[in-house]
Design a protein around this motif. Structure first.
Motif, mmCIF file in Angstrom:
data_model
loop_
_atom_site.group_PDB
_atom_site.id
_atom_site.type_symbol
_atom_site.label_atom_id
_atom_site.label_comp_id
_atom_site.label_asym_id
_atom_site.label_seq_id
_atom_site.Cartn_x
_atom_site.Cartn_y
_atom_site.Cartn_z
ATOM 1 N N LEU A 193 56.183 41.850 46.638
ATOM 2 C CA LEU A 193 55.270 41.044 45.827
ATOM 3 C C LEU A 193 56.065 39.903 45.232
ATOM 4 O O LEU A 193 57.055 40.109 44.537
ATOM 5 C CB LEU A 193 54.647 41.884 44.705
ATOM 6 C CG LEU A 193 53.762 41.117 43.713
ATOM 7 C CD1 LEU A 193 52.508 40.585 44.398
ATOM 8 C CD2 LEU A 193 53.377 42.006 42.522
ATOM 9 N N PHE A 194 55.595 38.669 45.498
ATOM 10 C CA PHE A 194 56.292 37.462 45.040
ATOM 11 C C PHE A 194 55.294 36.576 44.304
ATOM 12 O O PHE A 194 54.292 36.154 44.891
ATOM 13 C CB PHE A 194 56.888 36.719 46.234
ATOM 14 C CG PHE A 194 57.621 35.467 45.877
ATOM 15 C CD1 PHE A 194 58.811 35.511 45.159
ATOM 16 C CD2 PHE A 194 57.131 34.225 46.258
ATOM 17 C CE1 PHE A 194 59.488 34.350 44.834
ATOM 18 C CE2 PHE A 194 57.801 33.063 45.936
ATOM 19 C CZ PHE A 194 58.985 33.122 45.224
ATOM 20 N N LEU A 195 55.546 36.333 43.025
ATOM 21 C CA LEU A 195 54.631 35.557 42.183
ATOM 22 C C LEU A 195 55.245 34.210 41.805
ATOM 23 O O LEU A 195 56.416 34.126 41.453
ATOM 24 C CB LEU A 195 54.308 36.336 40.897
ATOM 25 C CG LEU A 195 53.743 37.744 41.068
ATOM 26 C CD1 LEU A 195 53.549 38.400 39.714
ATOM 27 C CD2 LEU A 195 52.432 37.708 41.853
ATOM 28 N N ARG A 196 54.422 33.182 41.883
ATOM 29 C CA ARG A 196 54.806 31.852 41.418
ATOM 30 C C ARG A 196 53.534 31.123 40.983
ATOM 31 O O ARG A 196 52.422 31.443 41.447
ATOM 32 C CB ARG A 196 55.494 31.043 42.526
ATOM 33 C CG ARG A 196 56.947 31.424 42.798
ATOM 34 C CD ARG A 196 57.854 31.148 41.623
ATOM 35 N NE ARG A 196 59.246 31.465 41.911
ATOM 36 C CZ ARG A 196 59.824 32.633 41.667
ATOM 37 N NH1 ARG A 196 59.091 33.617 41.157
ATOM 38 N NH2 ARG A 196 61.096 32.840 41.923
ATOM 39 N N PRO A 197 53.665 30.100 40.119
ATOM 40 C CA PRO A 197 52.486 29.317 39.721
ATOM 41 C C PRO A 197 51.843 28.632 40.920
ATOM 42 O O PRO A 197 52.418 28.564 42.011
ATOM 43 C CB PRO A 197 53.063 28.289 38.731
ATOM 44 C CG PRO A 197 54.356 28.868 38.272
ATOM 45 C CD PRO A 197 54.886 29.653 39.425
ATOM 46 N N ARG A 198 50.667 28.097 40.703
ATOM 47 C CA ARG A 198 49.955 27.367 41.748
ATOM 48 C C ARG A 198 50.765 26.169 42.207
ATOM 49 O O ARG A 198 51.538 25.584 41.458
ATOM 50 C CB ARG A 198 48.608 26.865 41.219
ATOM 51 C CG ARG A 198 47.592 27.950 40.940
ATOM 52 C CD ARG A 198 46.281 27.331 40.481
ATOM 53 N NE ARG A 198 45.682 26.486 41.514
ATOM 54 C CZ ARG A 198 45.730 25.160 41.497
ATOM 55 N NH1 ARG A 198 46.338 24.510 40.555
ATOM 56 N NH2 ARG A 198 45.146 24.478 42.460
ATOM 57 N N ARG A 199 50.549 25.773 43.456
ATOM 58 C CA ARG A 199 51.151 24.574 44.038
ATOM 59 C C ARG A 199 52.671 24.619 44.019
ATOM 60 O O ARG A 199 53.332 23.621 43.756
ATOM 61 C CB ARG A 199 50.666 23.312 43.289
ATOM 62 C CG ARG A 199 49.154 23.142 43.293
ATOM 63 C CD ARG A 199 48.636 22.904 44.690
ATOM 64 N NE ARG A 199 47.171 22.777 44.716
ATOM 65 C CZ ARG A 199 46.454 22.607 45.816
ATOM 66 N NH1 ARG A 199 47.066 22.564 46.982
ATOM 67 N NH2 ARG A 199 45.156 22.503 45.768
ATOM 68 N N PHE A 200 53.230 25.804 44.282
ATOM 69 C CA PHE A 200 54.691 25.926 44.294
ATOM 70 C C PHE A 200 55.248 26.237 45.672
ATOM 71 O O PHE A 200 56.397 26.625 45.811
ATOM 72 C CB PHE A 200 55.151 26.983 43.277
ATOM 73 C CG PHE A 200 55.954 26.395 42.162
ATOM 74 C CD1 PHE A 200 57.338 26.290 42.243
ATOM 75 C CD2 PHE A 200 55.324 25.903 41.042
ATOM 76 C CE1 PHE A 200 58.076 25.720 41.222
ATOM 77 C CE2 PHE A 200 56.045 25.335 40.006
ATOM 78 C CZ PHE A 200 57.430 25.254 40.091
ATOM 79 N N GLY A 201 54.427 26.099 46.720
ATOM 80 C CA GLY A 201 54.931 26.266 48.075
ATOM 81 C C GLY A 201 54.860 27.680 48.617
ATOM 82 O O GLY A 201 55.514 27.992 49.624
ATOM 83 N N LYS A 202 54.059 28.533 47.997
ATOM 84 C CA LYS A 202 53.964 29.918 48.478
ATOM 85 C C LYS A 202 53.343 29.992 49.872
ATOM 86 O O LYS A 202 53.769 30.781 50.709
ATOM 87 C CB LYS A 202 53.149 30.767 47.493
ATOM 88 C CG LYS A 202 53.719 30.824 46.083
ATOM 89 C CD LYS A 202 52.969 31.817 45.203
ATOM 90 C CE LYS A 202 51.522 31.436 44.954
ATOM 91 N NZ LYS A 202 51.368 30.216 44.138
ATOM 92 N N SER A 203 52.314 29.174 50.113
ATOM 93 C CA SER A 203 51.637 29.214 51.421
ATOM 94 C C SER A 203 52.565 28.767 52.538
ATOM 95 O O SER A 203 52.552 29.333 53.644
ATOM 96 C CB SER A 203 50.378 28.340 51.386
ATOM 97 O OG SER A 203 49.443 28.832 50.449
#
Length: 597
Positions: free
Chosen positions: A39-49
């Motif tokens: 599980l990897f969490l980051r704020p929106r628009r941080f390149g997760k996709s």
């Protein structure tokens, strides 16, 4: 020219068509070692996709022939792991699931998304599967289990990638903070989201799913599912993954230099460009180890650099519209019990908030407890990206703060909406502020402050009044990220009660704009031995003649004399610098004076 992949998260397309890709493939061996369900969490628009797309292309059995094209010149291409191109990839993106309507409509949207992904999987791996996947239009959970059975029968392991796992559940929760029923129906008892993750958990335990990688924003949804999915290894606070998403200063330096070269501009402009990027987009830290570099928001950096590349100047609107949805997160926060008070507390730079540790096992139930314990709310704000880890205190606590000026603008906007709920008052305040930027005449704005702004402050606000409260009030009225870098504390090595407004480097050609330094003082009514009514009855000349006011002005002007030379030396335009001493008398009157040259 650099091809910036702004708004593109398709790794295959980026690599095939020569877009910029900041290599994150070196993390692959670390991710493999970290666990099989991550599980990897980051704020929106941080390149997760984009991260998930990179992993999909690396592990997909169908991209074997393209491995050299996609990864040959990347770090992992030199030393690939044994697992590359060994999996059947199933991808879900829950940002595509609608949160509108009742629970059945949300369930229908989720099932449609799952079935589409399952159909795509079936077509992609048709030649590798011994039997076709049975897709049930009304029961996507059955379709999913059919997929897993067919994949297991084929002898190929499945890698499940879930992007934005909490997106639509968060949207359900935040659409109406006072109505949690739909949210709970998704996650509790036999709620559909909990049921889905129970199947994922069981299938991984049975070996039908070999690896799972989940991204999202916060742990709230996972916590509310309790036993539904409690087997993931959380890697989002591990120091070694601090820079897994985002950009670092070291990575931005060559990009800014190349963009300036492409625009035919002198690279001496790089200092201004980097300072603007730092002030507005930097400041994120995702671990407790302060030796790790601060991370920039990558989407906003690409927005800025692409605009500069095309127009040979920075964007006028420093906040890209893609981040506007974060304002909804801020609205949700302020609607929670004690939420508005926590936001006011965060604006106090002199007394930063801190927690012993971020809360990672908390659900919506815990958010109700913020009146007694703000740790849950502060932790949620961290995960949303509107707070970050600034430092470690002497006791080892995590000192939290606002990451940058883009996020500070969201705080300022909420405070302004609270103080000026009527649109016509907000518009008048903007007009007065624009006049002040050019004339340095604070009186019209001070009059507005007395007549409109102070009227909304309650007795509670009186109890907590100080110089910070006055600074925050003026900050909300004067904040403007089109023309100014606001509150630049390192420029003056100053006390936190000051407000500094420095014209953005790209806006300094507007000759009428001025730079400002404020020093604020606050006098309580009991110090003045006057009531609010008595203060309102006095003329401005009578206020200025009061001994306490004169002393406060002298103290403020003395401090301004120390600050002014620093900015004059830095910007070499002393004629544009205005230094103002402002004294608030309770929440009734304002007296101000300009420091003469």
């Amino acid at each position: 020219m650099i091809k910036f992949p702004y708004g593109i998260s398709d790794f295959h397309l980026i690599r095939k068509e020569g877009y910029l890709y900041v290599d994150r493939s070196a993390f692959i061996p670390l991710l493999e070692d970290a666990g099989r369900q991550l599980l990897f969490l980051r704020p929106r628009r941080f390149g997760k996709s984009l991260l998930l797309s990179m992993l999909a292309n690396y592990y997909d059995v169908r991209t074997t022939d393209a491995f050299s094209l996609l990864f040959g010149d990347l770090a992992i291409g030199q030393q690939p792991t044994a697992e590359h191109n060994q999996y059947l990839i199933l991808r879900w993106d829950f940002s595509k699931v609608s949160a509108q309507g009742d629970i059945e409509q949300i369930k229908s949207s989720l099932f449609v998304h799952l079935n589409i992904a399952i159909q795509e999987f079936s077509l992609r791996y048709k030649s590798l599967l011994n039997h076709p996947v049975k897709v049930n239009g009304t029961d996507a959970l059955g379709s999913f289990q059919s997929l897993l059975n067919m994949a297991q029968d084929s002898g190929y392991p499945v890698y499940l990638l879930i992007d934005e796992y909490d997106n639509f559940a968060n949207d359900v929760l935040m659409q109406d903070a006072s109505d949690e029923r739909r949210y709970r129906n998704l996650l509790e008892g036999e709620g559909i989201l909990k049921t889905l993750f129970k199947i994922v958990k069981a299938s991984a335990s049975e070996g039908k799913i070999a690896r799972v990688f989940i991204t999202g924003v916060s742990p709230v949804v996972l916590s509310d599912m309790t036993s539904g999915y409690n087997v993931a290894t959380s890697i989002y606070l591990e120091p070694r993954f601090n820079e897994l998403c985002g950009l670092t200063q070291e990575e931005l330096i060559p990009l800014t230099r190349q963009v300036l070269t492409e625009c035919g501009q002198d690279t001496t402009e790089q200092t201004n460009m980097l300072e603007t990027l730092r002030q507005f987009y930097n400041g994120y830290r995702f671990c407790h180890r302060t030796e790790h570099p601060l991370v920039y928001n990558p989407t906003l950096c690409l927005y800025f650099l692409r605009h500069y590349q095309l127009e040979s100047e920075p964007p006028r609107q420093i906040l890209d519209g893609n981040l506007a949805m974060d304002a909804g997160r801020m609205r949700y926060i302020t609607a929670l019990p004690n939420g508005h008070c926590v936001i006011e507390q965060i604006m106090d730079d002199e007394h930063p908030v801190s927690v012993q540790a971020l809360e990672i096992q908390f659900g919506v139930e815990k958010l109700r407890e913020v009146q007694q314990d703000s740790r849950y709310l502060l932790s949620l704000m961290y995960f949303f990206g509107i707070l970050t880890i600034h430092a470690i205190s002497g006791l080892g606590n995590l000192v939290l703060g606002v990451p940058n000026l883009v996020i500070r603008a969201l705080y300022v906007e909420r405070l302004k909406r609270h103080a000026l709920p009527r649109p016509q008052d907000d518009q008048l305040a903007e007009k007065l502020a624009e006049q002040f930027y050019q004339t340095a005449d604070l009186q019209p704005l001070a009059d507005f402050m007395e007549q409109k702004y102070f009227a909304v402050f309650s007795n509670r606000d009186y109890c907590w009044s100080n110089e910070l409260t006055v600074k925050t009030a003026f900050l909300t009225l004067l904040f403007n990220d089109i023309w100014y870098i606001m509150d630049s504390e390192t420029a003056l090595q100053r006390r936190y009660s000051d407000l500094v407004m420095v014209i953005r480097p790209s806006m300094r050609h507007y000759a009428t704009l001025k730079d400002f330094i404020f020093e604020f003082k606050y006098l309580k009514l009991d110090e003045l031995k006057l009531t609010g009514e008595q203060l309102r009855g006095k003329s401005r000349a009578e206020l200025e003649a009061m001994p306490q006011v004169q002393q406060a002005l002298r103290d403020a002007l003395s401090q301004l004399r120390q600050y002014r030379p620093v900015l004059e030396k830095k910007y070499q335009q002393p004629e544009r610098l205005e230094c103002l001493a402002v004294v608030a008398l309770g929440f009734e009157r304002v007296v101000w004076q300009v420091l003469s040259a």
